[in-house]
Design a protein around this motif. Structure first.
Motif, short mmCIF file in Angstrom:
data_model
loop_
_atom_site.label_atom_id
_atom_site.label_comp_id
_atom_site.label_asym_id
_atom_site.label_seq_id
_atom_site.Cartn_x
_atom_site.Cartn_y
_atom_site.Cartn_z
N PHE A 198 0.82 -1.21 0.00
CA PHE A 198 0.00 0.00 0.00
C PHE A 198 0.86 1.26 0.00
O PHE A 198 0.45 2.30 -0.50
CB PHE A 198 -0.93 0.00 1.22
CG PHE A 198 -2.19 -0.81 1.03
CD1 PHE A 198 -3.41 -0.19 0.82
CD2 PHE A 198 -2.15 -2.20 1.07
CE1 PHE A 198 -4.56 -0.93 0.65
CE2 PHE A 198 -3.29 -2.95 0.90
CZ PHE A 198 -4.51 -2.32 0.69
N LEU A 199 2.04 1.17 0.57
CA LEU A 199 2.91 2.34 0.67
C LEU A 199 3.51 2.72 -0.68
O LEU A 199 4.04 3.82 -0.85
CB LEU A 199 4.03 2.07 1.68
CG LEU A 199 3.58 1.62 3.08
CD1 LEU A 199 4.78 1.45 3.99
CD2 LEU A 199 2.57 2.61 3.67
N LYS A 200 3.43 1.80 -1.64
CA LYS A 200 3.94 2.09 -2.98
C LYS A 200 2.97 2.92 -3.81
O LYS A 200 3.34 3.48 -4.83
CB LYS A 200 4.25 0.78 -3.72
CG LYS A 200 5.29 -0.09 -3.04
CD LYS A 200 5.46 -1.40 -3.81
CE LYS A 200 6.44 -2.33 -3.11
NZ LYS A 200 6.58 -3.62 -3.83
N LEU A 201 1.71 2.95 -3.37
CA LEU A 201 0.70 3.71 -4.10
C LEU A 201 0.86 5.20 -3.81
O LEU A 201 1.37 5.59 -2.76
CB LEU A 201 -0.70 3.27 -3.67
CG LEU A 201 -1.08 1.82 -3.96
CD1 LEU A 201 -2.38 1.49 -3.25
CD2 LEU A 201 -1.22 1.59 -5.46
N GLN A 202 0.40 6.02 -4.75
CA GLN A 202 0.37 7.44 -4.45
C GLN A 202 -0.59 7.66 -3.29
O GLN A 202 -1.48 6.85 -3.03
CB GLN A 202 -0.09 8.24 -5.67
CG GLN A 202 -1.49 7.94 -6.16
CD GLN A 202 -1.79 8.64 -7.47
OE1 GLN A 202 -1.01 8.59 -8.42
NE2 GLN A 202 -2.93 9.31 -7.54
N ALA A 203 -0.41 8.76 -2.58
CA ALA A 203 -1.13 8.98 -1.33
C ALA A 203 -2.64 8.92 -1.50
O ALA A 203 -3.36 8.39 -0.65
CB ALA A 203 -0.72 10.32 -0.73
N ASN A 204 -3.15 9.45 -2.61
CA ASN A 204 -4.59 9.51 -2.82
C ASN A 204 -4.97 8.88 -4.15
O ASN A 204 -4.19 8.86 -5.10
CB ASN A 204 -5.09 10.97 -2.81
CG ASN A 204 -4.96 11.61 -1.46
OD1 ASN A 204 -5.30 11.03 -0.44
ND2 ASN A 204 -4.45 12.84 -1.44
N SER B 294 -5.30 -2.14 -7.70
CA SER B 294 -5.71 -3.33 -6.94
C SER B 294 -4.65 -4.42 -7.04
O SER B 294 -4.43 -5.17 -6.08
CB SER B 294 -7.07 -3.84 -7.44
OG SER B 294 -7.02 -4.18 -8.81
N ASN B 295 -3.97 -4.53 -8.17
CA ASN B 295 -2.87 -5.48 -8.29
C ASN B 295 -1.65 -5.02 -7.49
O ASN B 295 -0.94 -5.84 -6.90
CB ASN B 295 -2.49 -5.67 -9.76
CG ASN B 295 -3.41 -6.63 -10.48
OD1 ASN B 295 -3.25 -7.83 -10.40
ND2 ASN B 295 -4.39 -6.09 -11.19
N ALA B 296 -1.43 -3.71 -7.45
CA ALA B 296 -0.32 -3.19 -6.65
C ALA B 296 -0.52 -3.49 -5.17
O ALA B 296 0.43 -3.81 -4.45
CB ALA B 296 -0.19 -1.68 -6.86
N MET B 297 -1.74 -3.42 -4.70
CA MET B 297 -2.03 -3.71 -3.29
C MET B 297 -1.67 -5.14 -2.92
O MET B 297 -1.39 -5.44 -1.75
CB MET B 297 -3.51 -3.45 -3.01
CG MET B 297 -3.90 -1.99 -3.04
SD MET B 297 -5.70 -1.79 -2.93
CE MET B 297 -5.83 0.01 -2.98
N ASN B 298 -1.69 -6.03 -3.90
CA ASN B 298 -1.34 -7.43 -3.65
C ASN B 298 0.09 -7.75 -4.05
O ASN B 298 0.48 -8.92 -4.11
CB ASN B 298 -2.31 -8.35 -4.39
CG ASN B 298 -3.62 -8.51 -3.65
OD1 ASN B 298 -3.69 -8.28 -2.45
ND2 ASN B 298 -4.66 -8.89 -4.36
N GLY B 299 0.89 -6.73 -4.36
CA GLY B 299 2.30 -6.94 -4.61
C GLY B 299 2.64 -7.51 -5.98
O GLY B 299 3.73 -8.05 -6.16
N ARG B 300 1.74 -7.37 -6.93
CA ARG B 300 1.94 -7.99 -8.23
C ARG B 300 2.60 -7.06 -9.24
O ARG B 300 3.00 -7.51 -10.32
CB ARG B 300 0.59 -8.49 -8.76
CG ARG B 300 0.66 -9.46 -9.92
CD ARG B 300 -0.71 -9.96 -10.33
NE ARG B 300 -1.24 -10.93 -9.40
CZ ARG B 300 -2.33 -10.75 -8.65
NH1 ARG B 300 -3.01 -9.62 -8.75
NH2 ARG B 300 -2.74 -11.69 -7.82
N THR B 301 2.74 -5.78 -8.94
CA THR B 301 3.14 -4.82 -9.96
C THR B 301 4.61 -4.40 -9.90
O THR B 301 5.07 -3.66 -10.76
CB THR B 301 2.26 -3.56 -9.87
OG1 THR B 301 2.31 -3.05 -8.53
CG2 THR B 301 0.83 -3.89 -10.23
N GLY B 302 5.33 -4.80 -8.88
CA GLY B 302 6.74 -4.43 -8.78
C GLY B 302 6.91 -3.04 -8.20
O GLY B 302 6.20 -2.63 -7.28
N GLU B 303 7.87 -2.30 -8.74
CA GLU B 303 8.18 -0.96 -8.25
C GLU B 303 7.81 0.09 -9.30
O GLU B 303 7.86 -0.17 -10.51
CB GLU B 303 9.66 -0.84 -7.91
CG GLU B 303 10.14 -1.87 -6.90
CD GLU B 303 9.49 -1.72 -5.54
OE1 GLU B 303 9.17 -0.57 -5.17
OE2 GLU B 303 9.31 -2.74 -4.85
#
Length: 415
Positions: free
Chosen positions: A8-14, A138-147
């Motif tokens: 979740f911390l990899k996502l933009q704040a909003n 939603s994929n980023a939240m599950n760690g599927r998208t990398g950096e």
């Protein structure tokens, strides 16, 4: 000790639209007398049609009595709505489904975000770019998208650019992917895909064991008879595609919340042991665990749009919004802007002038015309240099917004 899911911390704040709302709020606080018109957020403005309102009143009376009360319903949806969907949305197009392949939800956003739970955590996803943010986030939240890099691109996501230079037609991937997200009519570009192009994607998916997640939330806005409304109009799609539909923009259900997902029994995914497994029963299992079903009231309301009266009333509302789209396209093109979409979708995609960034153009238009658009960069790297307008406003506010944009544009050219 509990540790946070650091994905979740990899996502933009909003979320994109929360960012827009925040900027608009700050501007209103600085300029309280400004009358802002939003052509940015894709929420509808027209009231629920009479057939739906009558159904809601009727079911409210029904629920007020002990014999008519409904508590928990079937997680996959009531049969009355699933049968209406089958009879009206698919059988007339020659699409052979059964009601066990139809899952009612509380709006397409939930299922388009949750469907990736059915695939492995190391699956490689591909997206057309620009793209509806929920698919990637939603994929980023599950760690599927990398950096994410400085351009906003995720390292483990395959981006398929769609822009004016390639006529907004995505090319087939040149690397191995496991899942592809397609959305047509497209949000945000408002463009559509031909039957021949969609057949290429289905053939590619079948040849490469790829699953297609197909978002057709805006299919009711298609006016070109040659454009497919469902991926299941394409030969072979039953074996590789899951489709999402929504009543939000079709029937004004953004507040009522109801939609549905189609998962044919033929769609399978591989197991580590070399076999394959059908996704339909897995999704049913998932829904029974995590979802108590859309409300009985919202499902009866959705059923009403399939009555003869409901169909006519919904068509009238869609025509209302498409009148706005026509006006936006003609006005913006008349001002000299490069404009796309708006013919088979309620979205208009416009290139920003003079290499102005999409966020800068958003801020300039907000300040200069008191009109809100959506910066294309919020939809992905290929959205940079574009902005999105929605046709979901009233006729009066849409016309006023376009008048302001016209005056603002002329002032810029004269100064």
């Amino acid at each position: 000790m509990a540790f946070v899911n650091e994905n979740f911390l990899k996502l933009q704040a909003n979320y994109l639209f929360a960012d827009i709302a925040g900027k608009v709020k700050a501007y209103k606080e600085a300029c309280p007398d400004a009358e802002i018109i939003s052509l940015g957020i894709g929420d509808v403005t027209q009231p629920l049609c009479p057939a739906v309102c009558e159904a809601i009143r009727k079911v409210a009376d029904e629920m007020s009595s002990s014999p008519g009360f409904h508590g928990y319903g079937p997680e996959q949806g009531y049969a009355f709505l699933r049968e209406a969907i089958l009879k009206n949305d698919f059988l007339p197009r020659g699409i052979d489904l059964c009601i066990e392949e139809i899952f009612i939800n509380d709006g397409a956003k939930s299922d388009t975000g949750n469907i990736q739970e059915l695939i492995s955590s190391d699956a490689v996803i591909g997206v057309t770019d620009p793209v509806y943010p929920v698919y990637v986030d939603s994929n980023a939240m599950n760690g599927r998208t990398g950096e994410k890099d400085a351009r906003g691109r995720w390292s483990n996501v395959t981006y398929l650019p769609c822009n004016a230079e390639n006529d907004f037609i995505p090319k087939l991937p040149d690397r191995t992917i496991d899942v592809i997200y397609l959305c047509y009519p497209n949000n945000p570009t408002g463009t559509v895909i031909t039957r021949a192009e969609l057949q290429k994607w289905v053939d590619y998916a079948l040849e490469n064991d790829v699953i297609i997640f197909y978002d057709s939330a805006y299919e009711a806005y298609i006016r070109d008879a040659e454009i497919p409304h469902s991926i299941y109009e394409i030969s072979g799609a039953r074996k590789c595609a899951i489709e999402f539909r929504s009543f939000s923009k079709t029937a004004g259900f953004t507040g009522v919340r109801c939609g549905y997902t189609i998962i044919p029994k033929d769609v399978t995914a591989k197991t580590r042991q070399g076999g394959s497994i059908a996704l339909n029963p897995l999704w049913l299992r998932r829904q029974c665990t995590k979802f108590n079903g859309a409300s009985y009231i919202s499902q009866r309301a959705a059923e009403a749009i399939y009555t003869p009266e409901g169909k006519a009333q919904i068509r009238s509302v869609i025509d209302y919004y498409m009148h706005n789209a026509d006006l936006m396209v003609s006005t913006l093109r008349g001002l000299g802007f490069d404009v796309y979409g708006g013919e088979n979708a309620p979205y208009v995609w416009m290139r920003t002038p003079a290499d102005i960034s999409s966020w800068q153009f958003f801020e300039d238009m907000l300040l200069g015309a008191n009109v809100v658009c959506t910066p294309g960069a919020g939809f992905g790297p290929s959205g940079e240099g574009y902005v999105r307008f929605t046709a979901f406003g009233t006729h009066e506010k849409t016309a006023e917004a376009l008048r302001r944009i016209s005056e603002w544009t002329e002032d810029l050219r004269n100064n």
